[in-house]
Scaffold this motif. Structure first.
Motif, short mmCIF file in Angstrom:
data_model
loop_
_atom_site.label_atom_id
_atom_site.label_comp_id
_atom_site.label_asym_id
_atom_site.label_seq_id
_atom_site.Cartn_x
_atom_site.Cartn_y
_atom_site.Cartn_z
N VAL A 76 0.83 -1.21 0.00
CA VAL A 76 0.00 0.00 0.00
C VAL A 76 0.86 1.26 0.00
N LYS A 77 2.01 1.21 0.66
CA LYS A 77 2.88 2.38 0.72
C LYS A 77 3.35 2.80 -0.67
N SER A 78 3.81 1.83 -1.48
CA SER A 78 4.26 2.14 -2.83
C SER A 78 3.10 2.59 -3.70
N ALA A 79 1.95 1.93 -3.52
CA ALA A 79 0.76 2.32 -4.29
C ALA A 79 0.39 3.77 -4.00
N THR A 80 0.50 4.16 -2.73
CA THR A 80 0.17 5.52 -2.34
C THR A 80 1.14 6.53 -2.96
N LEU A 81 2.43 6.20 -2.96
CA LEU A 81 3.43 7.09 -3.55
C LEU A 81 3.17 7.33 -5.03
N VAL A 82 2.83 6.26 -5.76
CA VAL A 82 2.53 6.40 -7.18
C VAL A 82 1.25 7.19 -7.38
N PHE A 83 0.25 6.87 -6.56
CA PHE A 83 -1.06 7.52 -6.69
C PHE A 83 -0.97 9.03 -6.49
N LYS A 84 -0.17 9.46 -5.52
CA LYS A 84 -0.07 10.89 -5.21
C LYS A 84 0.53 11.69 -6.36
#
Length: 586
Positions: A76-84
């Motif tokens: 989820v952490k990496s997904a959040t970084l990409v999403f932002k």
């Protein structure tokens, strides 16, 4: 050919140097494969390749595909970084962020992503609603669930089977089985999930007879129950301690050609544990092993609470050893949290801490389990220190986290610290105060003799007064001899100052606690009569005023019946010879 081999071959192809849409098709396809098969390492390699070549990630929505890949793999952490970094995320990326956050227990974050779509209503699709309703189940936030139901109707998704199934599940798990049944009955088309969700909902609230009626009706309508349907019924019987009924259903299931698999065994074990039949759960587990059925993480997590029920640390250690022998991932947050809870219930906080420190990727449930463990054993300073460490490491606390900390402060007399945390919940920890938190603080103030402060808090609360809150306050009045405050609260109720949903139940608790059982029937009848003369039937945002009325009438009738039988309830209240509702509402 494996994903790694395909990745190597594609990345060596010279034409990929071009940035045209056509040349990146193989990479987009590869990301889809990584998402489907949850291949995190391969997905990271694709991401690195794209970044090092300066690829525009907007092409073919590669950025959204990367979000989906990371989210599906649990990162989820990496997904959040990409999403932002996505300026205008599409519904695919948003849905994945909602789903991943909810799955990892970050329900508030999941709802936050959902709310970010509000400015572009057209972006919602049926999957969005199916996913976000699971987050409201996690938070047990019925009001927000109703608001989403209203949106579902406005946008025309109410007729979609998947969305309707999610609504049935949400209402059932939030304790509104009547609403769930209303949604179910209105469905023009139902699938196996619809029937199973409704049957499971009835089983979860102990209405096994209603579940059986639906079960038989389902078969009459030409739908054959699957393993999950059978398991819902079996676990329902097990949960209420009816081992004969559970085994009878198991035999019937076998006769109809369905072989009980691990899911069925897990359902029965979990049912017996939830029904506090630890002995039956252990016996069933032993039978399962004898028959050669290999347990999984769900089996272990379902059985571990039984060890705490009988305070058998030996059995707990044996199951812990089985986890190692079966080569389960002991650092898995799911199983680790269950082990922490088990050792906590058995009184071994040192072994609980050992398990906790071995978790590589601690989720909020892991932290909650360990914080709660210290609180139960009176180690309030350590509990608070761990809570602060969690906050310092960037782990978002949830309502359960704050409840664990407040409970620790309450039972150990740390009133000022508890109040400091309580009043800073929203500003510092971004957690809304709920009835459970208020109940805990009222209990904390009442235990310590600060009855005036507790009274003022109850008066100023923006929520309904529950049995737990009333019980905590009046228990404090009894212990510290403040009958004057108890009578003052009674006056507030009879004058209508606290005439909120739940006040009738609270009044029952008040009189039952003070021993004035004869007052209950007369006063309650009087207030109910006045209320019926003044109050129109309530209706939610979910439906127009003439709909869901049946549910409201049923609720009203139950409330009146509960008022008239309050003196009977008081006998149950005093069964321990001391008093009353001092726990947290379930």
């Amino acid at each position: 050919m494996g994903i790694n081999q395909r990745l190597y071959m594609i990345m060596q192809t010279p034409f990929l140097v071009s940035r045209s849409n056509i040349s990146l098709d193989p990479i987009a396809g590869l990301l889809k494969q990584c998402l489907k098969f949850k291949t995190l390492r391969g997905g990271k390699q694709v991401h690195a390749w794209l970044v090092t070549r300066g690829t525009d990630l907007r092409i073919l929505s590669l950025n959204s595909k990367l979000v989906g890949m990371y989210a599906s793999c649990g990162d989820v952490k990496s997904a959040t970084l990409v999403f932002k970094r996505i300026r205008n995320p599409n519904v695919f990326a948003l849905n994945w962020m909602v789903l991943a956050s909810a799955f990892e227990g970050y329900y508030k974050e999941a709802i936050g992503y959902f709310c970010s779509m509000k400015d572009s209503v057209f972006i919602y699709n049926k999957y969005t609603f199916s996913i976000v309703l699971k987050a409201f189940v996690g938070l047990l936030d019925l009001n927000k669930g109703k608001e989403v139901h209203s949106m579902v109707k406005q946008l025309g998704f109410e007729s979609d089977v998947c969305v309707a199934n999610a609504l049935v599940d949400m209402y059932s798990k939030c304790g509104c089985i009547g609403y769930a049944r209303t949604v179910f009955d209105r469905m023009a088309k139902r699938d196996i999930v619809s029937w199973t969700s409704m049957i499971s909902g009835y089983c979860n609230v102990g209405k096994i007879e209603e579940a059986l009626v639906l079960f038989e009706r389902m078969k009459l309508e030409g739908l054959e129950p699957n393993d999950f349907t059978w398991n819902a019924l079996i676990s329902g019987y097990a949960r209420r301690g009816d081992s004969d009924g559970a085994f009878s259903l198991l035999s019937k299931m076998t006769r109809e050609g369905l072989v009980p698999d691990l899911v069925t065994w897990n359902a029965m074990i979990a049912g017996f544990v939830q029904g506090e039949r630890a002995g039956d759960a252990f016996k069933l587990f032993q039978d399962m092993l004898v028959l050669g059925v290999k347990p999984n993480l769900v089996t272990v997590a379902g059985l571990l609470p039984a060890c705490g029920m009988v305070s058998s640390i030996q059995r707990g250690r044996a199951i812990h050893g089985l986890v190692y022998r079966l080569e389960f991932d002991i650092s898995n947050a799911f199983i680790a949290s269950a082990l922490i809870d088990m050792y906590s219930e058995c009184g071994s906080f040192k072994e609980a801490r050992t398990v906790f420190e071995k978790i590589h990727n601690k989720n909020v449930a892991s932290w909650n389990a360990m914080i709660g463990c210290y609180g139960k054993h009176g180690m309030v300073n350590t509990s608070i220190q761990l809570f602060e460490r969690m906050h310092g490491e960037g782990i978002q606390a949830n309502d359960v986290t704050l409840l664990c900390v407040l409970s620790a402060c309450s039972h150990s007399g740390y009133v000022e610290k508890g109040l400091e945390i309580f009043w800073s919940m929203k500003e510092r920890y971004m957690v809304d105060r709920k009835k459970e938190h208020y109940a805990c603080v009222v209990d904390m103030l009442s235990r310590s003799g600060r009855l005036v402060d507790a009274y003022e808090l109850v008066k100023e609360m923006p929520i309904e007064v529950t049995k737990s809150i009333a019980g905590a306050f009046f228990n404090g009045c009894m212990i510290h001899g403040r009958r004057d405050l108890a009578e003052k609260m009674i006056d507030d109720v009879t004058r209508g100052d606290l005439k909120k949903p739940g006040s009738f139940a609270m009044l029952s608790a008040i009189y039952a606690t003070s021993g004035e059982r004869k007052e209950v029937r007369n006063t309650m009848k009087k207030i109910v009569k006045e209320r019926k003369a003044q109050k129109e039937p309530a209706c939610s945002q979910v439906e127009e005023k003439d709909e869901f009325v049946g549910v409201e009438i049923e609720k009203e009738n139950n409330e009146v019946r509960g008022a008239e039988e309050a003196d009977e309830d008081s006998k149950e209240v005093h069964r321990d010879g001391v008093g009353i509702y001092t726990g947290i509402d379930s």
